[in-house]
Design an enzyme around this catalytic site. Sequence first.
Site, PDB file in Angstrom:
ATOM      1  CD  GLU A  41      -2.563   1.165   2.691  1.00  0.00           C
ATOM      2  OE1 GLU A  41      -2.766   2.237   3.286  1.00  0.00           O
ATOM      3  OE2 GLU A  41      -2.950   0.070   3.130  1.00  0.00           O
ATOM      4  NE  ARG A  42       2.288   2.357   5.841  1.00  0.00           N
ATOM      5  CZ  ARG A  42       2.381   1.827   7.057  1.00  0.00           C
ATOM      6  NH1 ARG A  42       3.406   1.040   7.359  1.00  0.00           N
ATOM      7  NH2 ARG A  42       1.456   2.077   7.970  1.00  0.00           N
TER       8      ARG A  42
END
Length: 432
Positions: A291-292
């Site tokens: 996600e990051r």
Amino acid sequence: MALREGALRLNLAASRHLYKLPLVCSVRAISENVSTKSKVASVPITGDHLIYTQEHFALKESLRKIIDQEINPYVDQWEAEGKFPAHRVFKILGNAGFLGVNKPVEHGGLGLDFSYSIAVSEELGHINCGGIPMAIGVQTDMATPALARFGSAELKREFLLPSIMGDKVACLGVSEVGAGSDVSSIKTKAVQKGDEFVINGGKMWTTNGTQADWMCLLANTSDGPPHKNKSLICLPMNLPGIHIARKIAKMGMWSSDTAEVFFDDVRVPCKNLIGQEGMGFTYQMLQFQEERLWAVANILTMMDNVLQETIKYTRQRKIFKMPVLHHQAVHFRLAELETELELLRSLLHRSIALYIKGNDVTKLASMAKLKAGRLARELGDSCLQYWGGMGFTSDVLVSRFYRDSRLLSIGGGADEVMLAIICKYMDTLPRK
């Protein structure tokens, strides 16, 4: 080579979805061009790229055509309206294969490795706002990864497949009023009664919340330790007792709808549990690396575009009888920002290269997100300054970026959380 094997799977998977617009290449068409070694003039030479092959760039080119034809012409309208038509946009992207690039072929995805998702994220950065890429990222890399990895075959058929195809819009129900970056502090409860969970509580800052067909909900399913009492549940958003309390007005990300949601004795079958009960917190943590990194890739392109727009504008705009760009303070500052961008890009691509080989890149991903959030603020502020009064209007890309990008240092783990993770890996956190 894993990337080449993934590209071969592209030929097999893409047969299920052809994007029908005449000017847009489908994923299948791209893979056929690549397999016959045809050259596309706008596809860059890729021999020296750290992680991308010709297949990556062909995928990016196809997506760029969709963005230019189906999204960017309407962004200003959707920003003004405070919502984009998620079902329509997601269906276009789903038909072309862009909502399941690294998801399993048997569930509608392309089965490629995560580097292809990063290529897609970078290209989505060419959308002229932050809200729509964020909403797409929620669908592809926040609400569905745990389901793809740990969900039952029945749940995958009911929720994952239509999300990949663009037939259903997903949202993620994690954050609450008193629990944002501190996920372990959520209060929403799902109490088992017979073969159902009865859910009470609420979720805050829910991207896609007013349009979503289902939510990947994190809730407390027992009274045990906070890291072991949480479970993920596939929650249809049309069930009795689910109330969209309000659409939240935000400083930026205007075209992305954000909702506050309440649950009042909502009943959902226990079979909607993703994986094992009590493993929800762990499942949620597992996907944070991807996600990051996805968020970093996306905002890198946005920063590139803002910087180039600023160079173009300052070359044309004159002050004291000379272009703004010709003032040493300006072109030196822009050179500094370009340097910072390339350093961040190198960190991202190094992280991806390690990750697709099976390495834990939590430390590097945290560093990249920390740096991306801070650089976005720095670049947005510096570039806006050089636009003068025009930069303070809502008519230009730089002011929209200035508003939208501020979220990166808050959402998906605040800067301070990133620092704590980095310190943990450095073994510099105080002992409890």
